[in-house]
Design an enzyme around this catalytic site. Structure first.
Site, PDB file in Angstrom:
ATOM      1  N   SER A 118       0.853  -1.314   0.128  1.00  0.00           N
ATOM      2  CA  SER A 118      -0.018  -0.115  -0.107  1.00  0.00           C
ATOM      3  C   SER A 118       0.798   1.375   0.070  1.00  0.00           C
ATOM      4  CB  SER A 118      -0.833  -0.092   1.207  1.00  0.00           C
ATOM      5  OG  SER A 118      -1.496   1.391   1.575  1.00  0.00           O
ATOM      6  N   TYR A 141      -1.826   5.527  -4.446  1.00  0.00           N
ATOM      7  CA  TYR A 141      -2.830   6.475  -4.224  1.00  0.00           C
ATOM      8  C   TYR A 141      -2.535   7.905  -4.746  1.00  0.00           C
ATOM      9  CZ  TYR A 141      -5.822   4.006  -0.832  1.00  0.00           C
ATOM     10  OH  TYR A 141      -6.847   3.316  -0.247  1.00  0.00           O
ATOM     11  N   THR A 167      -5.276   2.911  -7.124  1.00  0.00           N
ATOM     12  CA  THR A 167      -6.363   2.877  -6.663  1.00  0.00           C
ATOM     13  C   THR A 167      -7.375   3.989  -6.734  1.00  0.00           C
ATOM     14  OG1 THR A 167      -5.689   1.011  -4.838  1.00  0.00           O
ATOM     15  CG2 THR A 167      -7.549   2.248  -4.278  1.00  0.00           C
ATOM     16  N   LYS A 232      -7.308  -0.109  -9.534  1.00  0.00           N
ATOM     17  CA  LYS A 232      -8.198  -0.782  -8.691  1.00  0.00           C
ATOM     18  C   LYS A 232      -9.556   0.111  -8.338  1.00  0.00           C
ATOM     19  CE  LYS A 232      -7.748  -3.005  -3.897  1.00  0.00           C
ATOM     20  NZ  LYS A 232      -8.053  -2.075  -3.150  1.00  0.00           N
ATOM     21  N   HIS A 256     -13.399  -2.219  -2.460  1.00  0.00           N
ATOM     22  CA  HIS A 256     -12.652  -1.843  -1.315  1.00  0.00           C
ATOM     23  C   HIS A 256     -13.121  -2.525  -0.093  1.00  0.00           C
ATOM     24  CE1 HIS A 256      -9.418   1.573  -1.135  1.00  0.00           C
ATOM     25  NE2 HIS A 256      -9.719   1.297   0.347  1.00  0.00           N
TER      26      HIS A 256
HETATM   27  C1  FNR Z   1      -7.899  -1.970   2.568  1.00  0.00           C
HETATM   28  N1  FNR Z   1      -7.896  -1.605   1.173  1.00  0.00           N
HETATM   29  C2  FNR Z   1      -6.774  -0.843   0.757  1.00  0.00           C
HETATM   30  N2  FNR Z   1      -6.935  -0.640  -0.597  1.00  0.00           N
HETATM   31  C3  FNR Z   1      -5.829   0.053  -1.213  1.00  0.00           C
HETATM   32  O1  FNR Z   1      -5.920   0.096  -2.359  1.00  0.00           O
HETATM   33  N3  FNR Z   1      -4.875   0.716  -0.496  1.00  0.00           N
HETATM   34  C4  FNR Z   1      -4.931   0.623   0.826  1.00  0.00           C
HETATM   35  O2  FNR Z   1      -4.136   1.214   1.532  1.00  0.00           O
HETATM   36  C5  FNR Z   1      -5.978  -0.196   1.569  1.00  0.00           C
HETATM   37  N4  FNR Z   1      -6.217  -0.249   2.790  1.00  0.00           N
HETATM   38  C6  FNR Z   1      -7.111  -0.990   3.403  1.00  0.00           C
HETATM   39  C7  FNR Z   1      -7.041  -1.335   4.940  1.00  0.00           C
HETATM   40  C8  FNR Z   1      -8.121  -1.998   5.529  1.00  0.00           C
HETATM   41  C9  FNR Z   1      -7.897  -2.348   6.895  1.00  0.00           C
HETATM   42  C10 FNR Z   1      -8.803  -3.032   4.615  1.00  0.00           C
HETATM   43  C11 FNR Z   1      -9.848  -3.917   5.289  1.00  0.00           C
HETATM   44  C12 FNR Z   1      -8.799  -2.786   3.482  1.00  0.00           C
HETATM   45  C13 FNR Z   1      -8.508  -2.538   0.406  1.00  0.00           C
HETATM   46  C14 FNR Z   1      -8.102  -3.813   0.259  1.00  0.00           C
HETATM   47  O3  FNR Z   1      -7.158  -3.589  -0.668  1.00  0.00           O
HETATM   48  C15 FNR Z   1      -9.167  -4.764  -0.585  1.00  0.00           C
HETATM   49  O4  FNR Z   1      -9.716  -4.124  -1.697  1.00  0.00           O
HETATM   50  C16 FNR Z   1     -10.250  -5.330   0.414  1.00  0.00           C
HETATM   51  O5  FNR Z   1      -9.579  -5.680   1.714  1.00  0.00           O
HETATM   52  C17 FNR Z   1     -10.515  -6.693  -0.026  1.00  0.00           C
HETATM   53  O6  FNR Z   1     -11.902  -7.064   0.611  1.00  0.00           O
HETATM   54  P1  FNR Z   1     -11.570  -8.320   1.779  1.00  0.00           P
HETATM   55  O7  FNR Z   1     -10.747  -9.448   1.086  1.00  0.00           O
HETATM   56  O8  FNR Z   1     -10.886  -7.711   2.858  1.00  0.00           O
HETATM   57  O9  FNR Z   1     -12.995  -8.475   1.923  1.00  0.00           O
END
Ligand code: FNR
Length: 361
Positions: A118, A141, A167, A232, A256
């Site tokens: 990330s 990002y 993303t 994404k 997300h």
């Molecule tokens: C995320 N996600 C996320 N996505 C991204 O592009 N950059 C990020 O920094 C983050 N940070 C993040 C923190 C937390 C605590 C969560 C739960 C999620 C989204 C992540 O990449 C992904 O899309 C989802 O977590 C997928 O869903 P599931 O597998 O958690 O159900």
């Protein structure tokens, strides 16, 4: 409030599936951290739908098939992976374990897979890639403007990241946590000051959205790197078409993890139409709601080339660090292999729409 349990040093007994790590992780995290990890936005309708939607797909048993040469290998952007499970970008992983992103990176490598790091990582990009011992993917990002975004992209490229996942679905930061002083997004510069708003102006439109990327920025970004570049957070087929027409190498169908627009459809429900729109002109990856190997199979049957998992690997990380992450990946892979065997499927390529029945059929 009870005491937090210490991290484990070895894999706990009796774990049968990734979900078995959930209670172990919860006992080892402060309630605020647990809430930040697990929560969805709004009334959590999308979060809930992400998980339930998989139950509407049935798997068709096909005994007697010869699957003795079966395997889960795929090739993605020139790299052969032992299985199609990529660790999704999740922010601030030192919240869950002192070894943070480095532990996830080591586990991904040990299991022959990939980690997408990330932009909000809590360790440096260089440190994480060193721990991994292999090139990783970087999640970008938008950094308020082009020069700042380019600076971060260039740093990742110089550090040796081999694919970029941009993303776009979270321009408004909703799920936030008061970070401890020792944890921060160490790879980012101090953000530009938030635009000063006049009394009649909106924080959403004139504030956050003024700093969000638009289509012309996507076109610009494509021209900044020759690395594989994905977007994404796509749920609409028209957006998928535009992304591919801009020359992107693929996209991630994702909501997300139900953390942005509550009321958005389950990511899985959007997958088939996007796959047919992209029609092989780019890779279609999938995430949001995958909890076991059967779920992975269903997403692949609906056309995904690979999947990302989010929260489940963090449950392993929070319990037993890199070992836990590696174990979660292995459990998912074992379940995927079993599902393939029982459905008469010897390779990922053979996981097709004909292998499943959807309630919509
Ligand atoms: C995320 N996600 C996320 N996505 C991204 O592009 N950059 C990020 O920094 C983050 N940070 C993040 C923190 C937390 C605590 C969560 C739960 C999620 C989204 C992540 O990449 C992904 O899309 C989802 O977590 C997928 O869903 P599931 O597998 O958690 O159900």
């Amino acid at each position: 409030m009870g005491e937090l349990l210490p991290k484990l040093a070895t894999i706990p007994e009796g774990i049968q599936s990734a979900a078995d790590y959930l209670p172990l992780a919860r006992e080892r995290l402060l309630p605020a951290v647990w809430h930040y990890l697990e929560e969805g936005s709004g009334n959590q309708v999308t979060l809930h739908t992400n998980n339930c939607v998989f139950d509407s797909i049935r798997l068709i048993p096909r005994p007697m098939a010869d699957v003795r040469d079966g395997h889960t290998r795929i090739t993605l952007f020139g790299q052969t992976l032992a299985h199609p499970v990529i660790l999704a970008p999740l922010a601030y992983q030192r919240l869950y374990h002192p070894h943070g992103e480095s532990a996830s990176a080591m586990a991904a490598n040990a299991q022959g897979g990939q980690l997408c790091v990330s932009s909000l990582a809590s360790q440096t990009l260089e440190e994480i890639i060193t721990a991994a011992g292999q090139p990783l993917w970087f999640q970008l990002y938008w950094q308020e403007d082009r020069p700042r975004t380019l600076k971060l992209l260039r740093r990742a490229v110089t550090a040796g990241y081999q694919a970029i996942v941009f993303t776009v679905d979270a321009p408004i930061k909703q799920a936030t946590i008061q970070l401890p002083a020792s944890i921060s997004a160490v790879n980012l510069d101090t953000p530009a000051p938030f635009p000063a708003l006049l009394p009649h102006q909106s924080q959403v439109f004139n504030g956050w959205m003024a700093q969000a990327p638009r289509w012309e920025d996507l076109a610009w970004l494509r021209a900044q790197t020759s690395l594989p570049l994905l977007v994404k957070g796509i749920l609409h087929p028209e957006d998928a078409r535009k992304v591919i027409n801009l020359g992107y190498d693929g996209l991630v169908v994702s909501n997300h993890g139900g953390r942005v627009l509550d009321g958005a459809p389950a990511s899985l429900a959007c997958l088939p139409e996007i796959v047919s729109t992209v029609s092989g002109r780019g890779k279609v990856l999938f995430d949001s709601g995958i909890r076991n190997g059967r779920d992975i199979y269903k997403a692949l049957a609906l056309g995904a080339d690979a999947v990302l998992i989010g929260r489940p690997y963090i449950w392993g990380l929070a319990t037993v660090g890199a070992l836990g992450v590696a174990h979660v990946i292995r459990l998912l892979r074992d379940e995927l292999e079993m599902t393939m065997a029982l459905t008469g499927t010897a390779s990922i390529r053979e996981i097709t729409r004909e292998k499943i029945i959807s309630d919509r059929d």
